[in-house]
Design an enzyme around this catalytic site. Structure first.
Site, PDB file in Angstrom:
ATOM      1  CE  LYS A  67      -2.205  -1.226   3.745  1.00 50.87           C
ATOM      2  NZ  LYS A  67      -1.619  -2.568   3.928  1.00 50.87           N
ATOM      3  NE  ARG A 140      -4.674   0.169  10.827  1.00 54.86           N
ATOM      4  CZ  ARG A 140      -3.715  -0.471  10.161  1.00 54.86           C
ATOM      5  NH1 ARG A 140      -3.919  -1.716   9.778  1.00 54.86           N
ATOM      6  NH2 ARG A 140      -2.570   0.124   9.885  1.00 54.86           N
ATOM      7  NE  ARG A 179       7.069  -5.200   7.116  1.00 52.92           N
ATOM      8  CZ  ARG A 179       5.743  -5.289   7.170  1.00 52.92           C
ATOM      9  NH1 ARG A 179       5.013  -4.679   6.249  1.00 52.92           N
ATOM     10  NH2 ARG A 179       5.168  -5.997   8.121  1.00 52.92           N
ATOM     11  NE  ARG A 212       5.911  -4.921  12.912  1.00 54.67           N
ATOM     12  CZ  ARG A 212       4.638  -4.675  12.619  1.00 54.67           C
ATOM     13  NH1 ARG A 212       4.333  -3.698  11.786  1.00 54.67           N
ATOM     14  NH2 ARG A 212       3.683  -5.415  13.136  1.00 54.67           N
ATOM     15  NE  ARG A 223       1.557  -8.284  11.445  1.00 51.75           N
ATOM     16  CZ  ARG A 223       2.696  -8.012  10.824  1.00 51.75           C
ATOM     17  NH1 ARG A 223       3.781  -8.740  11.087  1.00 51.75           N
ATOM     18  NH2 ARG A 223       2.760  -7.051   9.944  1.00 51.75           N
TER      19      ARG A 223
END
Length: 268
Positions: A67, A140, A179, A212, A223
């Site tokens: 995104k 969300r 990431r 993370r 998630r």
């Protein structure tokens, strides 16, 4: 350098072609295909849709769907103001605004930031904008979507586009595992698609990047389950409103031409 003696439609076509070449080329030399004067003109050409109204758009997609990448490309190509709810939240926490202090307290307590706080932050950002905008990371859930609709209806400015990015979960998983993030700015790097110039170091500040703890397969699947639980009703909500469009692809370069064509029709 273009001197803008062409018709509006032909100027848009030329600039659009130049922008697409920029994304399709890996050569830094071609990244200067549109000179400074042309880049300054672009937002003026794209500030309103062909119906004469600003574009008010959301971008949805699973964590790691790209995104942020799509938002950046849309901002550069169309002069649309892109708002990331994550960036807004981080900035307000750093600046210790009233909403930021409440959000920081929630985060420090291990709680989710409440819908009321997020809605207030987004309202403040949207009040600053008079032209077209794109929201990334908000809403969300249905409660946030309804709050946004109420907010926009008060100014007679309803949403007119919602874009959903469809990327296969196996591809997203690979992105998430690779990431790395610069925490203060929210800049995201990927070891395959967008690696930092120096491993583990942010390109802009020279500060260390972080991976993370929950960017691992097991945590990501949890998630993703949570995302589907919250977002599937959201997609149905916007589909019923007649504003939902989905683009599918396993890379940002595969999705962006679809996104570009969709927006180009709106502005030409």
């Amino acid at each position: 350098m273009f001197r803008y003696t062409q018709s509006l439609s032909s100027r848009r076509a030329v600039l659009g072609h130049a922008q697409m070449q920029r994304w399709q080329s890996s050569s830094s030399a071609t990244e200067t295909a549109v000179e400074v004067d042309d880049q300054l003109e672009l937002p003026q050409l794209r500030s309103l849709t062909r119906t004469g109204t600003p574009l008010r758009m959301l971008i949805l997609g699973a964590p790691g769907a790209g995104k942020g990448t799509q938002s950046s490309r849309v901002r550069e190509s169309f002069g649309i103001t892109a708002i990331s709810s994550g960036d807004v939240l981080r900035r307000n926490i750093a600046e210790q605004t009233m909403a930021g202090q409440k959000a920081a307290a929630a985060v420090a307590s291990g709680l989710l930031v409440s819908d009321d706080i997020i809605v207030d932050l987004i309202r403040t950002e949207l009040d600053k904008i008079t032209g077209s905008w794109l929201l990334d990371g908000f809403p969300r859930n249905i409660a946030q979507a309804q709050a946004l609709d109420t907010m926009l209806a008060a100014g007679n400015q309803p949403l007119n586009a919602v874009v959903n990015l469809q990327v296969s979960e196996s591809v997203i998983l690979q992105r998430v595992v690779e990431r790395y993030v610069h925490v203060r700015s929210g800049r995201v790097y990927n070891l395959t698609y967008n690696p930092p110039k120096t491993p583990g170091i942010d390109d802009v500040t020279g500060e260390r990047l972080e991976h993370r703890p929950d960017d691992n397969p097991e945590s990501f699947r949890r998630r993703l389950e949570q995302y589907h639980k919250l977002t599937e009703p959201l997609l149905e909500y916007y589909d019923k409103s007649g504003v939902l469009t989905s683009f599918a692809g396993d890379t940002s370069d595969a999705i962006f031409p679809q996104f570009y064509a969709f927006l180009d029709q709106r502005f030409n």
